[in-house]
Design a protein around this motif. Sequence first.
Motif, PDB file in Angstrom:
ATOM      1  N   THR A 215       0.841  -1.209   0.000  1.00  0.00           N
ATOM      2  CA  THR A 215       0.000   0.000   0.000  1.00  0.00           C
ATOM      3  C   THR A 215       0.865   1.244   0.000  1.00  0.00           C
ATOM      4  OG1 THR A 215      -1.797  -1.126   1.159  1.00  0.00           O
ATOM      5  CG2 THR A 215      -1.749   1.280   1.314  1.00  0.00           C
ATOM      6  N   ARG A 216       1.864   1.258   0.866  1.00  0.00           N
ATOM      7  CA  ARG A 216       2.760   2.414   0.957  1.00  0.00           C
ATOM      8  C   ARG A 216       3.466   2.666  -0.366  1.00  0.00           C
ATOM      9  NH1 ARG A 216       7.978   1.409   4.182  1.00  0.00           N
ATOM     10  NH2 ARG A 216       8.360   0.448   2.175  1.00  0.00           N
ATOM     11  N   ASP A 217       3.918   1.586  -1.005  1.00  0.00           N
ATOM     12  CA  ASP A 217       4.618   1.735  -2.279  1.00  0.00           C
ATOM     13  C   ASP A 217       3.687   2.210  -3.397  1.00  0.00           C
ATOM     14  OD1 ASP A 217       6.903   0.941  -0.985  1.00  0.00           O
ATOM     15  OD2 ASP A 217       6.886  -1.101  -1.798  1.00  0.00           O
ATOM     16  N   ALA A 218       2.383   1.956  -3.253  1.00  0.00           N
ATOM     17  CA  ALA A 218       1.410   2.354  -4.274  1.00  0.00           C
ATOM     18  C   ALA A 218       0.885   3.775  -4.070  1.00  0.00           C
ATOM     19  CB  ALA A 218       0.238   1.374  -4.289  1.00  0.00           C
ATOM     20  N   LEU A 219       1.221   4.385  -2.939  1.00  0.00           N
ATOM     21  CA  LEU A 219       0.762   5.753  -2.683  1.00  0.00           C
ATOM     22  C   LEU A 219       1.426   6.725  -3.655  1.00  0.00           C
ATOM     23  CD1 LEU A 219       0.898   5.847   1.231  1.00  0.00           C
ATOM     24  CD2 LEU A 219      -1.163   5.857  -0.203  1.00  0.00           C
ATOM     25  N   PRO A 220       0.776   7.843  -3.916  1.00  0.00           N
ATOM     26  CA  PRO A 220       1.412   8.862  -4.778  1.00  0.00           C
ATOM     27  C   PRO A 220       2.750   9.308  -4.179  1.00  0.00           C
ATOM     28  CG  PRO A 220      -0.845   9.503  -4.199  1.00  0.00           C
ATOM     29  CD  PRO A 220      -0.522   8.268  -3.415  1.00  0.00           C
TER      30      PRO A 220
ATOM     31  N   ALA B 168      -3.733   5.968   5.321  1.00  0.00           N
ATOM     32  CA  ALA B 168      -3.394   4.583   4.976  1.00  0.00           C
ATOM     33  C   ALA B 168      -2.703   3.895   6.154  1.00  0.00           C
ATOM     34  CB  ALA B 168      -2.508   4.542   3.735  1.00  0.00           C
ATOM     35  N   LEU B 169      -1.815   4.604   6.823  1.00  0.00           N
ATOM     36  CA  LEU B 169      -1.121   4.035   7.978  1.00  0.00           C
ATOM     37  C   LEU B 169      -2.090   3.792   9.128  1.00  0.00           C
ATOM     38  CD1 LEU B 169       1.510   3.077   9.238  1.00  0.00           C
ATOM     39  CD2 LEU B 169       1.960   5.455   9.917  1.00  0.00           C
ATOM     40  N   ALA B 170      -3.003   4.714   9.350  1.00  0.00           N
ATOM     41  CA  ALA B 170      -4.001   4.537  10.412  1.00  0.00           C
ATOM     42  C   ALA B 170      -4.880   3.319  10.130  1.00  0.00           C
ATOM     43  CB  ALA B 170      -4.855   5.794  10.551  1.00  0.00           C
ATOM     44  N   GLU B 171      -5.221   3.108   8.880  1.00  0.00           N
ATOM     45  CA  GLU B 171      -6.012   1.930   8.516  1.00  0.00           C
ATOM     46  C   GLU B 171      -5.210   0.654   8.779  1.00  0.00           C
ATOM     47  OE1 GLU B 171      -8.062  -0.057   4.599  1.00  0.00           O
ATOM     48  OE2 GLU B 171      -7.973   2.126   4.712  1.00  0.00           O
ATOM     49  N   HIS B 172      -3.943   0.669   8.429  1.00  0.00           N
ATOM     50  CA  HIS B 172      -3.072  -0.487   8.695  1.00  0.00           C
ATOM     51  C   HIS B 172      -3.006  -0.764  10.201  1.00  0.00           C
ATOM     52  CE1 HIS B 172       0.357  -3.133   8.941  1.00  0.00           C
ATOM     53  NE2 HIS B 172       1.013  -2.223   9.626  1.00  0.00           N
ATOM     54  N   HIS B 173      -2.798   0.271  10.992  1.00  0.00           N
ATOM     55  CA  HIS B 173      -2.738   0.092  12.444  1.00  0.00           C
ATOM     56  C   HIS B 173      -4.052  -0.450  12.993  1.00  0.00           C
ATOM     57  CE1 HIS B 173       0.727   3.213  12.836  1.00  0.00           C
ATOM     58  NE2 HIS B 173       1.192   1.999  12.609  1.00  0.00           N
ATOM     59  N   ALA B 174      -5.167   0.045  12.476  1.00  0.00           N
ATOM     60  CA  ALA B 174      -6.478  -0.433  12.936  1.00  0.00           C
ATOM     61  C   ALA B 174      -6.663  -1.920  12.613  1.00  0.00           C
ATOM     62  CB  ALA B 174      -7.595   0.395  12.310  1.00  0.00           C
ATOM     63  N   GLU B 175      -6.230  -2.336  11.429  1.00  0.00           N
ATOM     64  CA  GLU B 175      -6.339  -3.748  11.048  1.00  0.00           C
ATOM     65  C   GLU B 175      -5.419  -4.625  11.891  1.00  0.00           C
ATOM     66  OE1 GLU B 175      -5.369  -3.557   6.903  1.00  0.00           O
ATOM     67  OE2 GLU B 175      -7.419  -3.087   6.310  1.00  0.00           O
ATOM     68  N   SER B 176      -4.316  -4.089  12.328  1.00  0.00           N
ATOM     69  CA  SER B 176      -3.325  -4.847  13.091  1.00  0.00           C
ATOM     70  C   SER B 176      -3.632  -4.905  14.584  1.00  0.00           C
ATOM     71  CB  SER B 176      -1.930  -4.212  12.921  1.00  0.00           C
ATOM     72  OG  SER B 176      -1.542  -4.196  11.578  1.00  0.00           O
ATOM     73  N   TRP B 177      -4.437  -3.986  15.069  1.00  0.00           N
ATOM     74  CA  TRP B 177      -4.574  -3.811  16.509  1.00  0.00           C
ATOM     75  C   TRP B 177      -5.025  -5.066  17.246  1.00  0.00           C
ATOM     76  CZ3 TRP B 177      -8.167  -4.025  20.428  1.00  0.00           C
ATOM     77  CH2 TRP B 177      -7.695  -3.562  21.659  1.00  0.00           C
ATOM     78  N   SER B 178      -5.990  -5.786  16.765  1.00  0.00           N
ATOM     79  CA  SER B 178      -6.474  -6.943  17.531  1.00  0.00           C
ATOM     80  C   SER B 178      -5.391  -8.015  17.661  1.00  0.00           C
ATOM     81  CB  SER B 178      -7.744  -7.528  16.911  1.00  0.00           C
ATOM     82  OG  SER B 178      -7.480  -8.117  15.665  1.00  0.00           O
ATOM     83  N   TYR B 179      -4.537  -8.141  16.655  1.00  0.00           N
ATOM     84  CA  TYR B 179      -3.444  -9.120  16.720  1.00  0.00           C
ATOM     85  C   TYR B 179      -2.342  -8.636  17.664  1.00  0.00           C
ATOM     86  CZ  TYR B 179      -6.097 -10.623  12.737  1.00  0.00           C
ATOM     87  OH  TYR B 179      -7.134 -11.006  11.936  1.00  0.00           O
TER      88      TYR B 179
ATOM     89  N   LYS C 132       3.674  11.480   1.943  1.00  0.00           N
ATOM     90  CA  LYS C 132       4.753  11.318   2.927  1.00  0.00           C
ATOM     91  C   LYS C 132       4.119  11.365   4.317  1.00  0.00           C
ATOM     92  CE  LYS C 132       8.002  11.766  -0.224  1.00  0.00           C
ATOM     93  NZ  LYS C 132       8.500  10.570  -0.813  1.00  0.00           N
ATOM     94  N   PRO C 133       4.848  10.890   5.345  1.00  0.00           N
ATOM     95  CA  PRO C 133       4.304  11.032   6.704  1.00  0.00           C
ATOM     96  C   PRO C 133       3.904  12.482   6.973  1.00  0.00           C
ATOM     97  CG  PRO C 133       6.247   9.641   6.733  1.00  0.00           C
ATOM     98  CD  PRO C 133       6.138  10.214   5.340  1.00  0.00           C
ATOM     99  N   GLY C 134       2.714  12.642   7.521  1.00  0.00           N
ATOM    100  CA  GLY C 134       2.185  13.977   7.776  1.00  0.00           C
ATOM    101  C   GLY C 134       1.178  14.432   6.732  1.00  0.00           C
ATOM    102  N   THR C 135       1.091  13.714   5.602  1.00  0.00           N
ATOM    103  CA  THR C 135       0.082  14.043   4.596  1.00  0.00           C
ATOM    104  C   THR C 135      -1.126  13.134   4.807  1.00  0.00           C
ATOM    105  OG1 THR C 135       0.931  12.476   2.951  1.00  0.00           O
ATOM    106  CG2 THR C 135       1.850  14.724   2.909  1.00  0.00           C
ATOM    107  N   PRO C 136      -2.316  13.620   4.468  1.00  0.00           N
ATOM    108  CA  PRO C 136      -3.518  12.807   4.679  1.00  0.00           C
ATOM    109  C   PRO C 136      -3.481  11.442   3.981  1.00  0.00           C
ATOM    110  CG  PRO C 136      -4.139  15.080   4.233  1.00  0.00           C
ATOM    111  CD  PRO C 136      -2.651  14.970   4.003  1.00  0.00           C
ATOM    112  N   ASP C 137      -2.977  11.381   2.739  1.00  0.00           N
ATOM    113  CA  ASP C 137      -2.924  10.094   2.036  1.00  0.00           C
ATOM    114  C   ASP C 137      -2.114   9.064   2.820  1.00  0.00           C
ATOM    115  OD1 ASP C 137      -4.459  10.947  -0.095  1.00  0.00           O
ATOM    116  OD2 ASP C 137      -2.736  11.375  -1.395  1.00  0.00           O
TER     117      ASP C 137
END
Length: 170
Positions: free
Chosen positions: A100-105, A118-129, A109-114
């Motif tokens: 996902t990170r490699d496919a971003l425009p 995407a990182l927040a979504e990754h963290h949310a998916e990872s949280w239960s594990y 960069k960190p600090g931009t909404p895109d």
Amino acid sequence: MRDSKKILDAWDAYSDEHTDLDGWPHDDHAYGVRASQRDADTAEAFETLRYGARHLLATAETQLAHLPANTVQSRWVYQLGVLRDALDRLEELHQQWLATRDALPITAKPGTPDFDDALAEHHAESWSYLDDWATHGKALREINTAARKAPSQLAPTPALAPDRRTAARK
């Protein structure tokens, strides 16, 4: 793992204070922001363990297999299974994040909404594990402690060791 437990405890306190009796947040936005921070903090706490986690699991499984039966907690096998499954899933999610990170425009960069979304979504998916590791990771320490206290299978036990005085006379 201890940091993750502290993060989970802080989240539980926050959640208890900021939800109604049915568990609905008083402020959806603030609750979501706090949940996102919990997810990111938990992911960061796990990073120090990520690369050695497979080795820790393998070591605990080996130790467990050699422990005397009367020293084994029945939950340990289950907990190691939960940890292994969670680690497998975390590794899959990490690979997905890299793709996902490699496919971003290029401007993401960190600090931009895109990037941040995407990182927040990754963290949310990872949280239960990650939560599984915070909850069940203590089994690794418990097994290691039991293994260190168990009599060595390589050294003779005192009851079976020859008496030095008797052995010296022979």
